[in-house]
Motif scaffolding. Structure first.
Motif, PDB file in Angstrom:
ATOM      1  N   VAL A  56       0.848  -1.206   0.000  1.00  0.00           N
ATOM      2  CA  VAL A  56       0.000   0.000   0.000  1.00  0.00           C
ATOM      3  C   VAL A  56       0.877   1.248   0.000  1.00  0.00           C
ATOM      4  N   ARG A  57       1.920   1.256   0.843  1.00  0.00           N
ATOM      5  CA  ARG A  57       2.832   2.424   0.874  1.00  0.00           C
ATOM      6  C   ARG A  57       3.512   2.614  -0.481  1.00  0.00           C
ATOM      7  N   ALA A  58       3.939   1.507  -1.095  1.00  0.00           N
ATOM      8  CA  ALA A  58       4.591   1.609  -2.412  1.00  0.00           C
ATOM      9  C   ALA A  58       3.616   2.150  -3.447  1.00  0.00           C
ATOM     10  N   ALA A  59       2.368   1.687  -3.391  1.00  0.00           N
ATOM     11  CA  ALA A  59       1.351   2.159  -4.341  1.00  0.00           C
ATOM     12  C   ALA A  59       1.159   3.668  -4.202  1.00  0.00           C
ATOM     13  N   ARG A  60       1.077   4.141  -2.977  1.00  0.00           N
ATOM     14  CA  ARG A  60       0.899   5.584  -2.748  1.00  0.00           C
ATOM     15  C   ARG A  60       2.103   6.369  -3.233  1.00  0.00           C
ATOM     16  N   GLN A  61       3.282   5.847  -2.972  1.00  0.00           N
ATOM     17  CA  GLN A  61       4.502   6.534  -3.381  1.00  0.00           C
ATOM     18  C   GLN A  61       4.603   6.592  -4.906  1.00  0.00           C
ATOM     19  N   LEU A  62       4.282   5.478  -5.572  1.00  0.00           N
ATOM     20  CA  LEU A  62       4.329   5.457  -7.038  1.00  0.00           C
ATOM     21  C   LEU A  62       3.281   6.405  -7.628  1.00  0.00           C
ATOM     22  N   ALA A  63       2.098   6.417  -7.042  1.00  0.00           N
ATOM     23  CA  ALA A  63       1.042   7.301  -7.535  1.00  0.00           C
ATOM     24  C   ALA A  63       1.454   8.766  -7.362  1.00  0.00           C
ATOM     25  N   ALA A  64       2.035   9.097  -6.220  1.00  0.00           N
ATOM     26  CA  ALA A  64       2.470  10.477  -5.969  1.00  0.00           C
ATOM     27  C   ALA A  64       3.550  10.911  -6.953  1.00  0.00           C
ATOM     28  N   ALA A  65       4.358   9.935  -7.408  1.00  0.00           N
ATOM     29  CA  ALA A  65       5.425  10.236  -8.375  1.00  0.00           C
ATOM     30  C   ALA A  65       4.913  10.238  -9.810  1.00  0.00           C
ATOM     31  N   GLY A  66       3.641   9.892  -9.998  1.00  0.00           N
ATOM     32  CA  GLY A  66       3.074   9.865 -11.346  1.00  0.00           C
ATOM     33  C   GLY A  66       3.457   8.639 -12.153  1.00  0.00           C
ATOM     34  N   PHE A  67       3.928   7.589 -11.494  1.00  0.00           N
ATOM     35  CA  PHE A  67       4.324   6.362 -12.199  1.00  0.00           C
ATOM     36  C   PHE A  67       3.079   5.604 -12.631  1.00  0.00           C
ATOM     37  N   ASP A  68       2.952   5.309 -13.916  1.00  0.00           N
ATOM     38  CA  ASP A  68       1.764   4.594 -14.393  1.00  0.00           C
ATOM     39  C   ASP A  68       2.110   3.348 -15.200  1.00  0.00           C
ATOM     40  N   GLY A  69       3.332   2.857 -15.065  1.00  0.00           N
ATOM     41  CA  GLY A  69       3.705   1.603 -15.714  1.00  0.00           C
ATOM     42  C   GLY A  69       3.046   0.430 -15.007  1.00  0.00           C
ATOM     43  N   PRO A  70       3.221  -0.776 -15.535  1.00  0.00           N
ATOM     44  CA  PRO A  70       2.645  -1.957 -14.878  1.00  0.00           C
ATOM     45  C   PRO A  70       3.175  -2.109 -13.453  1.00  0.00           C
ATOM     46  N   ARG A  71       2.267  -2.410 -12.524  1.00  0.00           N
ATOM     47  CA  ARG A  71       2.611  -2.595 -11.120  1.00  0.00           C
ATOM     48  C   ARG A  71       2.029  -3.915 -10.658  1.00  0.00           C
ATOM     49  N   TRP A  72       2.871  -4.734 -10.028  1.00  0.00           N
ATOM     50  CA  TRP A  72       2.484  -6.096  -9.635  1.00  0.00           C
ATOM     51  C   TRP A  72       2.646  -6.283  -8.132  1.00  0.00           C
ATOM     52  N   MET A  73       1.702  -7.007  -7.538  1.00  0.00           N
ATOM     53  CA  MET A  73       1.792  -7.364  -6.119  1.00  0.00           C
ATOM     54  C   MET A  73       1.895  -8.882  -5.998  1.00  0.00           C
ATOM     55  N   GLN A  74       2.285  -9.339  -4.818  1.00  0.00           N
ATOM     56  CA  GLN A  74       2.405 -10.783  -4.605  1.00  0.00           C
ATOM     57  C   GLN A  74       1.031 -11.449  -4.548  1.00  0.00           C
ATOM     58  N   HIS A  75       1.012 -12.730  -4.888  1.00  0.00           N
ATOM     59  CA  HIS A  75      -0.251 -13.463  -5.003  1.00  0.00           C
ATOM     60  C   HIS A  75      -1.044 -13.529  -3.704  1.00  0.00           C
ATOM     61  N   LEU A  76      -0.384 -13.466  -2.566  1.00  0.00           N
ATOM     62  CA  LEU A  76      -1.091 -13.558  -1.289  1.00  0.00           C
ATOM     63  C   LEU A  76      -1.981 -12.344  -1.028  1.00  0.00           C
ATOM     64  N   LEU A  77      -1.815 -11.281  -1.787  1.00  0.00           N
ATOM     65  CA  LEU A  77      -2.631 -10.085  -1.577  1.00  0.00           C
ATOM     66  C   LEU A  77      -3.920 -10.107  -2.385  1.00  0.00           C
ATOM     67  N   TYR A  78      -4.092 -11.120  -3.245  1.00  0.00           N
ATOM     68  CA  TYR A  78      -5.367 -11.234  -3.956  1.00  0.00           C
ATOM     69  C   TYR A  78      -6.468 -11.459  -2.931  1.00  0.00           C
ATOM     70  N   GLY A  79      -7.553 -10.715  -3.050  1.00  0.00           N
ATOM     71  CA  GLY A  79      -8.661 -10.831  -2.114  1.00  0.00           C
ATOM     72  C   GLY A  79      -8.434 -10.082  -0.811  1.00  0.00           C
ATOM     73  N   SER A  80      -7.316  -9.377  -0.701  1.00  0.00           N
ATOM     74  CA  SER A  80      -6.996  -8.652   0.526  1.00  0.00           C
ATOM     75  C   SER A  80      -7.666  -7.277   0.534  1.00  0.00           C
ATOM     76  N   GLU A  81      -7.329  -6.503   1.524  1.00  0.00           N
ATOM     77  CA  GLU A  81      -7.845  -5.144   1.664  1.00  0.00           C
ATOM     78  C   GLU A  81      -7.054  -4.143   0.810  1.00  0.00           C
ATOM     79  N   PHE A  82      -6.172  -4.634  -0.050  1.00  0.00           N
ATOM     80  CA  PHE A  82      -5.347  -3.719  -0.837  1.00  0.00           C
ATOM     81  C   PHE A  82      -6.168  -2.670  -1.585  1.00  0.00           C
ATOM     82  N   PRO A  83      -7.208  -3.030  -2.352  1.00  0.00           N
ATOM     83  CA  PRO A  83      -7.942  -1.989  -3.075  1.00  0.00           C
ATOM     84  C   PRO A  83      -8.521  -0.917  -2.159  1.00  0.00           C
ATOM     85  N   ARG A  84      -9.049  -1.319  -1.016  1.00  0.00           N
ATOM     86  CA  ARG A  84      -9.636  -0.345  -0.097  1.00  0.00           C
ATOM     87  C   ARG A  84      -8.572   0.515   0.559  1.00  0.00           C
TER      88      ARG A  84
END
Length: 198
Positions: free
Chosen positions: A34-62
């Motif tokens: 989540v911290r990495a996602a926020r940091q990348l978004a703040a930097a305007g990075f819009d390339g492909p971004r991947w998370m580990q499989h254990l986060l599928y179904g997690s609270e990540f989107p929220r």
């Protein structure tokens, strides 16, 4: 590369962005991703971004909010609503009727596991007498069981591991993307490979 149980991930993200990377993969726990996602978004990075499989179904989107939009995850978990098979449609329809919503992450796998276990349990109970089977007998049956589930067949190898050939692995591994605050299935690895080759 970030050392486990350290908090130098922000510095690592800054370093990668400074190096001009065009894709990003974070295989850390939820809070770090989540911290990495926020940091990348703040930097305007819009390339492909991947998370580990254990986060599928997690609270990540929220938790990540807008910063999590577009992130990908690859997992064997299936979204039954994205499948076109009769078995998947029947499962989704029954789930909606019972719960008033679409099946959530891991719903198909939980359903398949319970049905396979119950089927083998029923086969292990003696026809007469109806005594509960010995745990070892049920375990032995499970190791030899084959079962056709919502999205895949289940079979086990000599060491009781889930058995799948290369094609089966590719057919039953799915790419999901965070869209509108939820995980959306984009297709199996096989589907995406065919699309890339077309």
């Amino acid at each position: 590369m970030v050392a486990e149980e350290t908090d130098d991930a922000p510095a690592a993200v800054r370093s990668l962005l400074a190096a001009g990377v065009d894709a990003f993969a974070c295989f850390g726990p939820l809070d770090a991703t989540v911290r990495a996602a926020r940091q990348l978004a703040a930097a305007g990075f819009d390339g492909p971004r991947w998370m580990q499989h254990l986060l599928y179904g997690s609270e990540f989107p929220r938790q990540a909010g807008a910063a999590g939009e577009g992130w990908y995850v690859v997992t064997a978990a299936v979204d039954a609503t994205a499948l076109k098979t009769e078995r998947a449609r029947a499962f989704t329809t029954a789930w909606r009727r019972l719960h008033g919503s679409v099946p959530g992450p891991y719903a198909a796998e939980a359903y398949d596991t319970a049905r396979m276990l119950l089927a083998e349990f029923a086969r292990t109970v003696p026809a007469r007498g109806g005594h509960r089977p010995k745990r070892a007998a049920l375990g032995g049956r499970m190791a030899k069981a084959t079962y056709t589930g919502v999205s895949r067949g289940y079979a086990f190898g000599d060491f009781h591991e889930y058995h799948s050939d290369n094609q089966g692995w590719s057919d039953n591994t799915f790419v999901h993307q965070v869209r509108d605050g939820r995980f959306v299935q984009r297709g199996s690895l096989t589907d995406l490979q065919r699309a890339a080759e077309a």
